[in-house]
Every structure is written in structure tokens, then in C-alpha cells.
Design an enzyme around this catalytic site. Sequence first.
Site, mmCIF file in Angstrom:
data_model
loop_
_atom_site.group_PDB
_atom_site.id
_atom_site.type_symbol
_atom_site.label_atom_id
_atom_site.label_comp_id
_atom_site.label_asym_id
_atom_site.label_seq_id
_atom_site.Cartn_x
_atom_site.Cartn_y
_atom_site.Cartn_z
ATOM 1 N N HIS B 82 0.836 -1.207 0.000
ATOM 2 C CA HIS B 82 0.000 0.000 0.000
ATOM 3 C C HIS B 82 0.867 1.253 0.000
ATOM 4 O O HIS B 82 1.826 1.362 0.766
ATOM 5 C CB HIS B 82 -0.901 0.000 1.234
ATOM 6 C CG HIS B 82 -1.846 1.165 1.254
ATOM 7 N ND1 HIS B 82 -2.962 1.224 0.452
ATOM 8 C CD2 HIS B 82 -1.828 2.316 1.958
ATOM 9 C CE1 HIS B 82 -3.597 2.361 0.667
ATOM 10 N NE2 HIS B 82 -2.931 3.046 1.577
ATOM 11 N N ASN B 122 -2.263 -6.127 6.986
ATOM 12 C CA ASN B 122 -0.912 -5.615 7.229
ATOM 13 C C ASN B 122 -0.802 -4.204 6.628
ATOM 14 O O ASN B 122 -0.991 -4.027 5.427
ATOM 15 C CB ASN B 122 0.104 -6.561 6.572
ATOM 16 C CG ASN B 122 1.543 -6.187 6.910
ATOM 17 O OD1 ASN B 122 1.883 -5.011 7.004
ATOM 18 N ND2 ASN B 122 2.374 -7.198 7.104
ATOM 19 N N LYS B 124 1.535 -2.482 5.735
ATOM 20 C CA LYS B 124 2.521 -2.361 4.658
ATOM 21 C C LYS B 124 2.121 -3.137 3.415
ATOM 22 O O LYS B 124 2.822 -3.094 2.402
ATOM 23 C CB LYS B 124 3.885 -2.881 5.133
ATOM 24 C CG LYS B 124 4.537 -2.000 6.165
ATOM 25 C CD LYS B 124 5.992 -2.383 6.332
ATOM 26 C CE LYS B 124 6.762 -1.247 6.984
ATOM 27 N NZ LYS B 124 8.201 -1.471 7.031
ATOM 28 N N GLU B 125 1.057 -3.905 3.498
ATOM 29 C CA GLU B 125 0.669 -4.712 2.346
ATOM 30 C C GLU B 125 -0.682 -4.226 1.800
ATOM 31 O O GLU B 125 -0.736 -3.201 1.132
ATOM 32 C CB GLU B 125 0.685 -6.200 2.729
ATOM 33 C CG GLU B 125 2.088 -6.625 3.197
ATOM 34 C CD GLU B 125 2.233 -8.114 3.483
ATOM 35 O OE1 GLU B 125 1.587 -8.936 2.822
ATOM 36 O OE2 GLU B 125 3.015 -8.454 4.397
ATOM 37 N N MET B 126 -1.777 -4.878 2.140
ATOM 38 C CA MET B 126 -3.062 -4.465 1.585
ATOM 39 C C MET B 126 -3.721 -3.377 2.440
ATOM 40 O O MET B 126 -4.582 -2.640 1.959
ATOM 41 C CB MET B 126 -3.949 -5.685 1.391
ATOM 42 C CG MET B 126 -3.326 -6.662 0.370
ATOM 43 S SD MET B 126 -4.010 -8.335 0.427
ATOM 44 C CE MET B 126 -5.436 -8.139 -0.644
#
Lengths: 333, 333
Positions: B82, B122, B124-126
Site C-alpha cells: 500500500h 498488514n 505495509k501490504e493491503m
Amino acid sequence: MKLKLLCLALAASLSVPCLADRIADEPIKPIEPAKITEPQKVELGKKLFFDPRLSRSGFISCNSCHNLSTGGSDNLPTSIGHNWQEGPINSPTVLNSSMSVAQFWDGRAKTLEEQAAGPISNPKEMALTHAVALDVLRSIPQYRSDFADIYGTQEITLDQVTNAIAAFEETLVTPDSRFDRWLKGDDNALTDQELAGYETFKEVGCTACHNGAAVGGTSFQKMGIVKPYITDNPAEGRVAVTGDDADRFSFKVPTLRNVELTYPYFHDGAHWQLDKAVDLMARLQLGRELPKSDIDNMTAFLKTLTGEQPQFAIPRLPPSTENTPKPVPFAKD
Amino acid sequence: MKLKLLCLALAASLSVPCLADRIADEPIKPIEPAKITEPQKVELGKKLFFDPRLSRSGFISCNSCHNLSTGGSDNLPTSIGHNWQEGPINSPTVLNSSMSVAQFWDGRAKTLEEQAAGPISNPKEMALTHAVALDVLRSIPQYRSDFADIYGTQEITLDQVTNAIAAFEETLVTPDSRFDRWLKGDDNALTDQELAGYETFKEVGCTACHNGAAVGGTSFQKMGIVKPYITDNPAEGRVAVTGDDADRFSFKVPTLRNVELTYPYFHDGAHWQLDKAVDLMARLQLGRELPKSDIDNMTAFLKTLTGEQPQFAIPRLPPSTENTPKPVPFAKD
């Protein structure tokens, strides 16, 4: 009615269903299934369409913003480009885009081929140079062999790349919507509400712009003919191409095929609800304030324009080699 | 050899090909095709796997980093999350992940279900909350109906979501590699070089860790047993889960199935060339400096582990409704 009776009699004698053909009389024409004459080229184009190595990051493919799982669009107001840059304008659907008079909202690309070259090297989108994109493809034996089989040369050129992508995109048509079944004579394909919505759609003048097989895409029109369209988006549309002041805020009329799937709406992607978009169009383009029942009926009609979505297996992309230029996902220029 | 002659005689009398079954004797076992017992659940899981609405941006799906067109991986050293955040570790392939003893490089998730919940929320992810993810799915009639059909309740829960995703992932196996055909007795499936590479692979000790159907995934091992692995990546591996200092720099042994497709290699994704990775592994894990011919042979063998990639039509995702929480692609927290 006489015609219908004749048809019924004929149909009974031939044991076939009686289908009144409305095509000639209606401003919207049915979409025919894609005729694939060069299947190998289409397959190559599909791979390229899904290949994120055509972006600097190795993360963004054509399908990222023209997602074929979601109506050929990304369902975002404006797209996410390289390094999470915010795109300037809503990504139009790739579905039925071959029927458009030109590509991009301002029509700056005359063909699908010309369009396909744009995002690859646009620093706000895929942000690769065409030279590196070609180096990537040339470094991969399966791509070399595909291009050689199709184009008969050992060289891979940008024209070939965009030609193959365009060949794939030409297959991305959506026939057999309920509306098309009705157009072809199936009286049971639409409900009374949907039919009423279609009648209103024609009566109030929507078909002046939204006509033809794609229900749009055939002309450029000012966004906000009767009343101005209020938006934060700075895009000025067709004037950027023609230099003609009369083309300020003139945009390509978007297709309404699959409009149920291609939210949010308008060039700024600022409106998410189809009924609200219909209401706004009637006010701004036609100067009409329509009763809720008309809006609801037209919205119901528009949802009958959702056709058969492209069905194909996800492509398997050939692996890179040691000669393949590496993606640069995080380096800042 | 006696057995082979017996087989040949028997095969001739039965008019079937003679296939020596090597399975019992070899440390690597063949991958069997997925047995799909709940097709509707698999279909739902596939949709969820491809649905970018499970991310805050509306742009990132499971398939973004575990791309099924590119070996179930993103072919990047570490993934893009993201807002273009740089991921901390290489995204492992989702292919054959159901055969792993645990999920993630440090094994912090015991099951595919537990893993699937991670990236969605997360930051840092989705970067979506599970609550919003569930609101998205609950707002979409087709998802509600899918979940109701499969799980028999009107509610959609995170457990159901991850259960469906895991059911899809369990089908992502890659049978029928050339190596598996050889394992099952097809003498012509491998070249002499590939066979020699396999013999070296066993002799020098690779199969101590890379064994079983997935050729890995069954244990945690220190990265750099004989010599330390030099990396800028701060990941410390299994110690983060066990708290045991002995587990520092211990990571799950990655599967070598489809390793030809899942570059770049190691938990930091720092090495792009398979032959270099093989050479490095021999030096660091086994203390062996192998001649180039051995490295080349083993690399040739490893490429025979590329199996049949999952083949399925791209899913068609159901459209959002006015109640669907909107994606937030650009808002900064």
C-alpha cells in the site's frame, strides 16, 4: 403487429422461435462476438496485456488499470501509477474499446495500437522506456519465438508489440447482453421497467450521444452542455488535441456497455452511483430534471447492457533470463 | 535391472508401457493433481484471491504479489505494498504452498487460512482492516449468496473468507513436471544432463532439506550454516516466532518446485540467477565449491521441476453496491 403474426406463422411452420429483429429501427446496435482470425497474435497480445515487466517496477501491467475481472476498469476514480502516483483522469474500460472513434478521453490516440504505447512509457503510469520494454521482450526466448512466428522477423518492434496488444483488445467485446437479446427479437429478455427505461433514454435524448454498438464512443461532447460540470479535476479534454477553444471540456462520450461494472463515473471518476450519474447527465447535458421513477427505470435499462465478459485462461508468462533488464520497483529518479 | 526386465515382459503381455516406479526410492515425491471436493468454495476463494477490494487502495489483491501468471510470485526482490511501501522480505510462491509445514518465511502462520488473513490487514501490504474487508464482502449480493450457499449462514466471517481463499490455494499445485514423469517411470522424461544434476543434487546433500513433494517447505534451516549469508535484509527468521536464539537466521526451506519461475531467490530476493543461487547454496549450506559442470547440471535438473501451472478462467468479480465501502487509494494516514 402484422409482421409479428407473419413471423409467428413462419416460425411455427419452421419450428424455430419467432424473433422480431429490432436492429434496423433502434439507435443502439448489438455487439457481435469477436471473430478471431489470428489466434496466435491474440494469445501473444494477452500475454503482453498481463505482463508487468512492461512497467519499470515490474508490478504494473495493462490489466492493473484495465482489470478484466472488473469490467476492464480499475474501479478507482483515477489510477495508481508508478511509485503510487495519482493518475490525472479515470481509466476507461478496455471492453469494447475497439468500437471507439479514438482512444483516451481526449481522443489523442487514433487507434488501439497508438493507445497501447502510451501508458508503457508514461512516467506517471508504467514508467518504462519503450527501448527497455523491447529489451525485456527480446531477452525472453518464448517471446522472441512468438514474435518471429507471427511477424516473420527476428526483430521485435514497438509496432509489433502494440499491434499484438490491440489484436487482443479487439477480442474484448461483450456480446449477448440482455439488451442485445431483446434487440435481436427476444421479447422476454427485458422487464417492463427496463423497457420503460430504454424508452425514456431515447425520448429525453441520451441516444443523441450514446448510440451505436458501444452505446457511446462515437463522438466528442462537451461535459456540461446546459449546466457546467463541477469538478476538481483539471482535465480540459479535447482542446489539448485540437487546440480549438471550442473543444474545452469536450471529452469522448464513454461507452455505456457494462456501465454497471465500470464505476466510478465520468472523466474524473467522482460519481459512484449509476442512478446519481444518470440524474446528473440529464440535468447537465439535457437540462432535464427527471422524476425518480424515470431515473430508476433508466438505471435498470443500463444494467441490461452488461454483456458476456471475456472468458479466457489466465496467461502463463515466459520467465525472464539473465539478459532481461531487471525491474526497478523502488529506485527514485 | 531384473525388475525392469520383468516389467518389460509384463508390459508387453498387457500392452501397456513399462514404467519403473521410482517413487519409493527417491527423496523427492511427485505432486498429484488437486482433488477438488468443494468446487463452489474453490470458485469463491478464487474470486477473493483476485479481488483488489480486499485492499485499502482497491488496487492490490492476493494475486498482485502471488501472481499466478508468473509462478505464483511477483518476481521482485521484495513486494510493493500500500502506498508503494517496500516489503520486508521476498514474497514466496503460492504454488504448492499447501504442502509447507507452515506459512511465511518464519513459519509464523500454521495454516494457509492463518496466512491469508495477514496481508489483508498488514499496513505495509493491503492495509485494510478485517472489519472493512468484511463490510465490503457483505455489501455485495453475489458474495453474500456465495457465502450463504457454502457456509449455510447469512453472516460472512473472516474465518470463512480465509477458509475459501485457502481452499483455492490448495488447488494451486503443479503436477506433471518432467521430473515427476521420470519419478513415475518415464525414462525419456529427463536428459542425461538433468539426471546427472539430480544425482549431484542428492550426493552433495541438497535433499537433506529440499525433499518431499514440494522439494522443500518441510523444515526450518539456518541460512548460512557453514558460511554466513551476507545481506542487507534485516530479517532474522524463525527466532521472531520461537524467541529461541538458536533460530536466528533460520528460515523455512523454500520449495524448489517451479524455481525456474520464482526468481529472484532467497528470503531477501537478492539473487536473480538460478545457477548463482545453486553455487551459493553449495558454498554456504554445504561448504562445497562445486565445478561449473555440476552447477550447470543441477540447474538443468531444477528446471525439470516446473510443473503444469494452474489453468483457469480469470474470475469475474461481482460489482460493488452503494453500500460498499469505497477504496482509499491516495489518502495518507
